[in-house]
Design an enzyme around this catalytic site. Sequence first.
Site, PDB file in Angstrom:
ATOM      1  N   GLY A   1       0.787  -1.236   0.000  1.00  0.00           N
ATOM      2  CA  GLY A   1       0.000   0.000   0.000  1.00  0.00           C
ATOM      3  C   GLY A   1       0.814   1.279   0.000  1.00  0.00           C
TER       4      GLY A   1
ATOM      5  N   ASN B   1      -5.308   2.736 -13.503  1.00  0.00           N
ATOM      6  CA  ASN B   1      -4.341   1.805 -12.913  1.00  0.00           C
ATOM      7  C   ASN B   1      -2.934   2.379 -13.023  1.00  0.00           C
ATOM      8  OD1 ASN B   1      -3.326  -0.694 -11.836  1.00  0.00           O
ATOM      9  ND2 ASN B   1      -2.778  -1.332 -13.916  1.00  0.00           N
TER      10      ASN B   1
ATOM     11  N   ASN C   1       1.536   3.045  -2.551  1.00  0.00           N
ATOM     12  CA  ASN C   1       0.837   3.995  -3.437  1.00  0.00           C
ATOM     13  C   ASN C   1      -0.426   4.535  -2.775  1.00  0.00           C
ATOM     14  OD1 ASN C   1       2.084   4.372  -6.259  1.00  0.00           O
ATOM     15  ND2 ASN C   1       2.393   2.206  -5.798  1.00  0.00           N
TER      16      ASN C   1
ATOM     17  N   LYS D   1     -16.466 -14.076  -9.684  1.00  0.00           N
ATOM     18  CA  LYS D   1     -16.033 -12.665  -9.687  1.00  0.00           C
ATOM     19  C   LYS D   1     -17.229 -11.706  -9.689  1.00  0.00           C
ATOM     20  CE  LYS D   1     -12.481 -11.640 -12.342  1.00  0.00           C
ATOM     21  NZ  LYS D   1     -11.241 -10.916 -12.064  1.00  0.00           N
TER      22      LYS D   1
ATOM     23  N   ARG E   1      -5.624  -8.143  -9.450  1.00  0.00           N
ATOM     24  CA  ARG E   1      -6.768  -8.936  -9.865  1.00  0.00           C
ATOM     25  C   ARG E   1      -7.358  -8.268 -11.105  1.00  0.00           C
ATOM     26  NH1 ARG E   1      -9.274 -12.770  -7.272  1.00  0.00           N
ATOM     27  NH2 ARG E   1      -7.813 -12.627  -5.549  1.00  0.00           N
ATOM     28  N   LEU E   2      -7.735  -9.083 -12.069  1.00  0.00           N
ATOM     29  CA  LEU E   2      -8.326  -8.530 -13.286  1.00  0.00           C
ATOM     30  C   LEU E   2      -9.725  -7.977 -12.968  1.00  0.00           C
ATOM     31  CD1 LEU E   2      -7.104  -8.568 -16.119  1.00  0.00           C
ATOM     32  CD2 LEU E   2      -8.480 -10.595 -16.601  1.00  0.00           C
ATOM     33  N   ILE E   3     -10.021  -6.790 -13.471  1.00  0.00           N
ATOM     34  CA  ILE E   3     -11.355  -6.205 -13.241  1.00  0.00           C
ATOM     35  C   ILE E   3     -12.344  -6.872 -14.195  1.00  0.00           C
ATOM     36  CG2 ILE E   3     -12.699  -4.060 -13.356  1.00  0.00           C
ATOM     37  CD1 ILE E   3     -10.673  -4.007 -11.077  1.00  0.00           C
TER      38      ILE E   3
ATOM     39  N   HIS F   1       1.123   1.082 -13.259  1.00  0.00           N
ATOM     40  CA  HIS F   1       1.898  -0.129 -13.557  1.00  0.00           C
ATOM     41  C   HIS F   1       3.383   0.238 -13.626  1.00  0.00           C
ATOM     42  CE1 HIS F   1       2.548  -4.180 -15.003  1.00  0.00           C
ATOM     43  NE2 HIS F   1       3.362  -3.680 -15.911  1.00  0.00           N
TER      44      HIS F   1
HETATM   45  C1  GAR Z   1       3.172  -0.963  -7.537  1.00  0.00           C
HETATM   46  O1  GAR Z   1       4.502  -0.943  -7.980  1.00  0.00           O
HETATM   47  C2  GAR Z   1       2.217  -1.009  -8.716  1.00  0.00           C
HETATM   48  O2  GAR Z   1       2.685  -0.290  -9.824  1.00  0.00           O
HETATM   49  C3  GAR Z   1       2.171  -2.490  -8.987  1.00  0.00           C
HETATM   50  O3  GAR Z   1       2.091  -3.069  -7.720  1.00  0.00           O
HETATM   51  C4  GAR Z   1       2.870  -2.289  -6.811  1.00  0.00           C
HETATM   52  C5  GAR Z   1       2.079  -2.089  -5.546  1.00  0.00           C
HETATM   53  O4  GAR Z   1       2.884  -1.502  -4.557  1.00  0.00           O
HETATM   54  N1  GAR Z   1       1.046  -2.827  -9.825  1.00  0.00           N
HETATM   55  C6  GAR Z   1       1.089  -3.740 -10.784  1.00  0.00           C
HETATM   56  O5  GAR Z   1       2.062  -4.434 -11.008  1.00  0.00           O
HETATM   57  C7  GAR Z   1      -0.196  -3.865 -11.596  1.00  0.00           C
HETATM   58  N2  GAR Z   1      -0.031  -4.753 -12.683  1.00  0.00           N
HETATM   59  P1  GAR Z   1       2.238  -0.847  -3.254  1.00  0.00           P
HETATM   60  O6  GAR Z   1       1.312  -1.897  -2.624  1.00  0.00           O
HETATM   61  O7  GAR Z   1       3.403  -0.545  -2.361  1.00  0.00           O
HETATM   62  O8  GAR Z   1       1.490   0.377  -3.684  1.00  0.00           O
END
Ligand code: GAR
Length: 196
Positions: free
Chosen positions: A11, A106, A13, A64, A90-92, A108
């Site tokens: 978490g 999202n 982000n 889902k 998880r895929l939406i 990435h």
């Molecule tokens: C982040 O780096 C995000 O970009 C990635 O998961 C991490 C979550 O980190 N998302 C993906 O790979 C989506 N395909 P966090 O829990 O510390 O925010």
Amino acid sequence: MNIAVFASGNGSNFQAIADAVKEGRLKADIKLLVCDKPEAGVVERASQAGVPVFCFRPKSYENKAAFEKEIVEELESRQVEIIALAGYMRLIGDTLLHAFDRRIVNIHPSLLPAFQGKDAIGQAWKAGVKVTGVTIHWVDAGIDTGEIIAQQPIDIKESDSLRSLTAAIQAEEHRLYPDTLQRLTSSISRRESEKI
Ligand code: GAR
């Protein structure tokens, strides 16, 4: 602007978004954290930030559509306008996509369309590319597909390790996500007020 954050992990982000709201850099209310892993670190971060949490275990639902229907009810009852996926692994599905058409964003950790799916930073590291980065995009039915909203390249230096690269990408995510959400929410608010 009322937003919900979806996350499955640590978490960081979520924290960057919550801090930006607290500091007034992101003019939004985080109405809900949606989490598919009740033991994830993000749940504690949300309670520290005073954000309500909707946690669920996907396996305890028939499919889902069943858990997404409940999520949609939670979001609608809180008048959520934008969903920010922040490490929601998880895929939406159709239920959420139809209810929040072009309102799900999202983040990435790669320069999409390169290195979609899990462990994008590790994929880029193993491929030996010299540049990777961060992408923010609208969500569609695919895995890390959908129209790109913002991208930030990051050079991979000779002196980098997987660890230092991960730290650089995460630091960039924590800057870019709140900034981009602020740009999006203010342009959506402007559009809405022009309709009135
Ligand atoms: C982040 O780096 C995000 O970009 C990635 O998961 C991490 C979550 O980190 N998302 C993906 O790979 C989506 N395909 P966090 O829990 O510390 O925010």
